[in-house]
Motif scaffolding. Structure first.
Motif, short mmCIF file in Angstrom:
data_model
loop_
_atom_site.label_atom_id
_atom_site.label_comp_id
_atom_site.label_asym_id
_atom_site.label_seq_id
_atom_site.Cartn_x
_atom_site.Cartn_y
_atom_site.Cartn_z
N TRP A 99 0.97 -1.22 0.03
CA TRP A 99 0.03 0.02 -0.07
C TRP A 99 0.94 1.25 0.08
CZ3 TRP A 99 -5.27 -0.65 -0.35
CH2 TRP A 99 -6.11 0.65 -0.20
N ILE A 100 0.77 2.15 -0.87
CA ILE A 100 1.40 3.53 -1.15
C ILE A 100 1.11 4.42 -0.22
CG2 ILE A 100 2.02 2.83 -3.56
CD1 ILE A 100 0.18 5.01 -4.31
N GLU A 101 1.92 5.61 0.17
CA GLU A 101 1.45 6.60 0.93
C GLU A 101 0.63 7.43 0.42
OE1 GLU A 101 2.71 6.77 4.35
OE2 GLU A 101 3.54 4.84 3.87
N PRO A 102 -0.24 8.22 1.28
CA PRO A 102 -1.22 9.21 0.68
C PRO A 102 -0.81 10.13 -0.34
CG PRO A 102 -1.13 9.42 2.87
CD PRO A 102 -0.33 8.16 2.68
N GLU A 103 0.61 10.67 -0.15
CA GLU A 103 1.15 11.79 -0.90
C GLU A 103 1.30 10.99 -2.21
OE1 GLU A 103 2.09 12.68 3.62
OE2 GLU A 103 2.39 10.70 2.01
N GLU A 104 1.76 9.77 -2.38
CA GLU A 104 1.97 9.20 -3.63
C GLU A 104 0.51 8.90 -4.51
OE1 GLU A 104 3.63 7.35 -7.05
OE2 GLU A 104 4.47 8.69 -5.41
N GLN A 105 -0.22 8.48 -3.62
CA GLN A 105 -1.74 8.43 -4.22
C GLN A 105 -2.00 9.69 -4.82
OE1 GLN A 105 -4.88 5.87 -2.61
NE2 GLN A 105 -3.81 5.40 -0.86
N VAL A 106 -2.19 10.83 -4.08
CA VAL A 106 -2.46 12.14 -4.55
C VAL A 106 -1.79 12.44 -5.88
CG1 VAL A 106 -2.86 14.63 -4.10
CG2 VAL A 106 -3.47 12.87 -2.44
N ALA A 107 -0.33 12.25 -5.66
CA ALA A 107 0.62 12.56 -7.06
C ALA A 107 0.01 11.88 -8.17
CB ALA A 107 1.95 12.27 -6.88
N ARG A 108 -0.42 10.55 -8.01
CA ARG A 108 -0.92 9.81 -9.12
C ARG A 108 -2.37 10.05 -9.74
NH1 ARG A 108 0.86 3.31 -8.14
NH2 ARG A 108 2.89 3.69 -7.51
N ILE A 109 -3.28 10.51 -8.64
CA ILE A 109 -4.41 11.06 -9.13
C ILE A 109 -4.21 12.26 -9.78
CG2 ILE A 109 -6.41 12.06 -8.21
CD1 ILE A 109 -6.56 10.13 -5.82
N ASN A 110 -3.35 13.24 -9.44
CA ASN A 110 -2.97 14.54 -10.05
C ASN A 110 -2.55 14.45 -11.38
OD1 ASN A 110 -4.61 15.98 -8.47
ND2 ASN A 110 -2.93 16.32 -6.98
N ALA A 111 -1.66 13.34 -11.58
CA ALA A 111 -0.79 13.14 -12.78
C ALA A 111 -1.96 12.91 -14.09
CB ALA A 111 0.06 12.02 -12.90
N LEU A 112 -3.08 12.43 -13.64
CA LEU A 112 -4.35 12.08 -14.82
C LEU A 112 -5.34 13.32 -14.41
CD1 LEU A 112 -4.65 8.49 -14.53
CD2 LEU A 112 -3.68 9.70 -16.43
N VAL A 113 -5.84 13.69 -13.55
CA VAL A 113 -6.91 14.55 -13.20
C VAL A 113 -6.52 15.77 -13.37
CG1 VAL A 113 -8.84 15.14 -11.56
CG2 VAL A 113 -7.85 12.57 -11.85
N MET A 114 -6.74 16.67 -14.22
CA MET A 114 -6.72 18.08 -14.45
C MET A 114 -7.71 18.87 -13.82
SD MET A 114 -3.75 17.94 -16.06
CE MET A 114 -3.15 16.36 -15.49
N LYS A 115 -7.36 20.36 -13.83
CA LYS A 115 -8.14 21.31 -12.91
C LYS A 115 -9.66 21.39 -13.59
CE LYS A 115 -6.45 25.15 -15.41
NZ LYS A 115 -5.92 26.58 -15.48
N ASN A 116 -9.77 20.82 -14.75
CA ASN A 116 -11.22 21.05 -15.43
C ASN A 116 -12.08 19.84 -15.34
OD1 ASN A 116 -11.04 23.65 -16.43
ND2 ASN A 116 -9.73 23.27 -18.01
#
Length: 195
Positions: free
Chosen positions: A38-55
């Protein structure tokens, strides 16, 4: 715009893509017991934000964990279906929409936290099950997006639809018509044999 979505949910795709993920359990130390990788929450957020853009719209199918990490997700809209570890009061103001149970967002798409069975007319996109991915079970097509099952990476709903994930699902309307036709043919056959 994802026209497949029912009208009340089309605004999710007005300005961008719709990404779905379940069970991030941000900061939940018990997750390491369940899955040592299981990865750390900071890494999860980074993976999410690598795909999910501001729009884009980010849909979480429950079991969020530490609410402070939700603020770091850069989506325009954030949607939550409450999971078995979530309390609505913990996430007010962090999500634009919060739902208490399963959500039918299109003719053949049901979002839920826990898997739903016995619905052969839909794709059930869910989480909750951290052990495996099942494509079919008990007459229903499933896509398990629990974070550790899908590599902690949200999935684009539009790409799933364009990729044909719904093509082998018979709509509830077709099932109903086929059943009525079978009953009529059976009744007609019995009526003819009685004469």
């Amino acid at each position: 715009m994802i026209l497949t979505l029912y009208e009340p949910f089309r605004h999710w795709s007005e300005t961008g893509s719709v990404y779905i993920l379940s069970d991030p359990h941000f900061g939940d130390s018990d997750c390491k017991l369940m899955d040592p990788g299981w990865i750390e929450p900071e890494e999860q957020v980074a993976r999410i934000n690598a795909l999910v853009m501001k729009n884009d719209t980010f849909v979480c199918l429950g079991d969020v964990g530490d609410a402070s990490f939700v603020k770091q997700i850069k989506a325009r809209k954030k949607i939550l279906l409450l999971g078995n570890h979530d309390k609505k009061k913990d996430y007010k103001g962090l999500f634009d929409e919060i739902y208490d149970g399963p959500l039918l967002i299109a003719e053949k798409i049901l979002l839920s936290h826990e898997p739903v069975y016995g619905l052969p007319w839909c794709l059930n996109i869910h989480g909750h099950d951290h052990s495996n991915i099942e494509s079919y079970k008990e007459g229903c097509k499933h896509l398990n997006l629990a974070a550790n099952v899908c590599g902690y990476t949200p999935v684009s709903l539009g790409k799933l639809i364009k990729g044909g994930i719904l093509s082998d699902i018979t709509s509830i309307h077709r099932i109903t018509i086929d059943r009525a036709t079978e009953k009529k043919e059976k009744w007609h056959g019995e009526a003819v044999s009685d004469n």
